[in-house]
Write a protein that holds these residues in place. Structure first.
Motif, short mmCIF file in Angstrom:
data_model
loop_
_atom_site.label_atom_id
_atom_site.label_comp_id
_atom_site.label_asym_id
_atom_site.label_seq_id
_atom_site.Cartn_x
_atom_site.Cartn_y
_atom_site.Cartn_z
N PRO A 114 0.81 -1.22 0.00
CA PRO A 114 0.00 0.00 0.00
C PRO A 114 0.84 1.27 0.00
CG PRO A 114 0.08 -0.93 2.19
CD PRO A 114 0.77 -1.91 1.29
N ARG A 115 0.19 2.36 -0.35
CA ARG A 115 0.76 3.70 -0.15
C ARG A 115 0.40 4.16 1.26
NH1 ARG A 115 -1.50 8.12 -3.35
NH2 ARG A 115 0.32 9.31 -2.64
N LEU A 116 1.28 4.94 1.86
CA LEU A 116 0.99 5.52 3.16
C LEU A 116 1.19 7.03 3.08
CD1 LEU A 116 1.64 4.21 6.65
CD2 LEU A 116 2.38 6.54 6.15
N ILE A 117 0.14 7.76 3.45
CA ILE A 117 0.18 9.22 3.48
C ILE A 117 0.43 9.62 4.92
CG2 ILE A 117 -1.00 11.32 2.80
CD1 ILE A 117 -0.65 9.20 0.53
N LEU A 165 5.84 -0.80 1.74
CA LEU A 165 4.93 0.31 1.45
C LEU A 165 5.70 1.46 0.85
CD1 LEU A 165 4.00 2.17 4.78
CD2 LEU A 165 6.06 0.83 4.44
N THR A 166 4.99 2.33 0.14
CA THR A 166 5.56 3.59 -0.33
C THR A 166 4.95 4.72 0.49
OG1 THR A 166 3.84 3.80 -2.03
CG2 THR A 166 5.89 2.71 -2.67
N VAL A 167 5.77 5.73 0.77
CA VAL A 167 5.35 6.79 1.69
C VAL A 167 5.38 8.14 0.99
CG1 VAL A 167 5.86 7.97 3.86
CG2 VAL A 167 6.26 5.50 3.66
N THR A 168 4.32 8.91 1.19
CA THR A 168 4.30 10.32 0.81
C THR A 168 4.12 11.14 2.07
OG1 THR A 168 3.32 9.88 -1.37
CG2 THR A 168 3.12 12.11 -0.51
N VAL A 206 -4.16 14.09 -2.11
CA VAL A 206 -2.93 13.34 -2.34
C VAL A 206 -3.20 11.84 -2.31
CG1 VAL A 206 -0.65 12.80 -1.38
CG2 VAL A 206 -1.42 15.17 -1.51
N ALA A 207 -4.08 11.41 -1.42
CA ALA A 207 -4.38 9.98 -1.31
C ALA A 207 -5.13 9.45 -2.52
CB ALA A 207 -5.22 9.73 -0.05
N LEU A 208 -5.98 10.27 -3.12
CA LEU A 208 -6.86 9.80 -4.20
C LEU A 208 -6.34 10.10 -5.60
CD1 LEU A 208 -10.41 10.71 -2.80
CD2 LEU A 208 -9.01 8.68 -2.38
N ASP A 209 -5.49 11.07 -5.74
CA ASP A 209 -5.03 11.50 -7.06
C ASP A 209 -3.76 10.76 -7.44
OD1 ASP A 209 -4.08 12.89 -9.31
OD2 ASP A 209 -5.00 14.76 -8.65
#
Length: 264
Positions: A114-117, A165-168, A206-209
């Motif tokens: 998953p991505r993690l914001i 995971l990937t982090v922003t 950022v989470a959805l785009d």
């Protein structure tokens, strides 16, 4: 767009704004809280929403956090605290719990990454380090030393596991309690302040785009948040209190005593 999002930190000021916006989207939401009654006091009918799944318990409960994160596309992590008090490790504990759960999930299903914001701070944006006066940077970091140490510990833990995971990182300036004025998202610049509604909206964007999927960090500013004079009366007292807490032994004991006396 992700089909299921997990949120840690739903009862905080930023997390509440994120919840409000996600409820308007066609997305399933897994929410972790320490206290379900506290969450339902804020969102009274949330447990009746078929798209919302609430997970209540201690952050150290690996089985619970594993359930929270299973089959998740995106994680929004807004755990945190503001007062410069020693002791809490809310963010670090949350980060360890996420990594432990994802490691177990990864061992069972190699496909999930998953991505993690992650709600961070512009005070630690590397691009800004050279543009901000060193004395100002040192003062801000000292004034919020304890919450920043917790934030940095959690951030390091999450960034250390790129295979899971990937982090922003979301890096706003000073967080301000005021109405939304719109927001700017940038990888280069940040203003003085960001309201909680604007921050929540930026996090959801950022989470959805998909344009932000490979962006490691963004800074967020309210459109009304570029003039220091607008927020000086809010920011400076917090900095003074934070500096005193770092430099004066026993500061919080005296501060809390005076606060109790004043409230009588």
């Amino acid at each position: 767009m992700p089909s299921r999002i997990a949120l840690l930190g739903a009862t905080g000021q930023t997390g509440q704004e994120v919840v409000k916006l996600l409820l308007d989207k066609d997305i399933d939401i897994n929410i972790y809280v320490r206290s379900k009654p506290k969450l339902l006091k804020i969102f009274s009918d949330l447990d009746l929403n078929p798209r919302v799944h609430i997970y209540e318990g201690d952050i150290s409960n690996t089985a619970l956090i594993k359930q929270l994160l299973t089959n998740i596309d995106t994680i929004i992590f807004t755990l945190g605290w503001n007062d410069n008090r020693p002791g809490p490790t809310i963010i670090e504990d949350g980060a360890r719990a996420v990594i432990t759960a994802l490691r177990d999930i990864h061992n069972e299903d190699q496909k999930q990454q998953p991505r993690l914001i992650f709600l961070s701070s512009a005070s630690w944006n590397k691009k800004l380090n050279g543009d901000t006066p060193p004395l100002q940077t040192r003062m801000i970091r000292l004034a919020f030393h304890h919450p920043y140490q917790d934030l940095l510990a959690g951030q390091r833990i999450l960034l250390s596991e790129p295979s899971l995971l990937t982090v922003t990182l979301i890096q706003p300036g000073a967080l301000i309690e005021e109405q939304a004025s719109g927001y700017d998202i940038s990888i280069d610049t940040v203003g003085v302040g960001c309201s909680y509604p604007d921050l929540g909206a930026a996090i959801v964007e950022v989470a959805l785009d998909g344009r932000y999927e490979s962006v490691p960090a963004v800074m967020v500013t309210s459109k009304a948040g570029y003039e220091f004079g607008r927020y000086a009366g809010v920011i400076l007292p917090k900095v003074v209190v934070g500096l005193a807490a770092s430099l004066v032994p026993g500061f919080w004991t005296v501060y809390d005593l005076l606060a109790r006396l004043w409230s009588r």
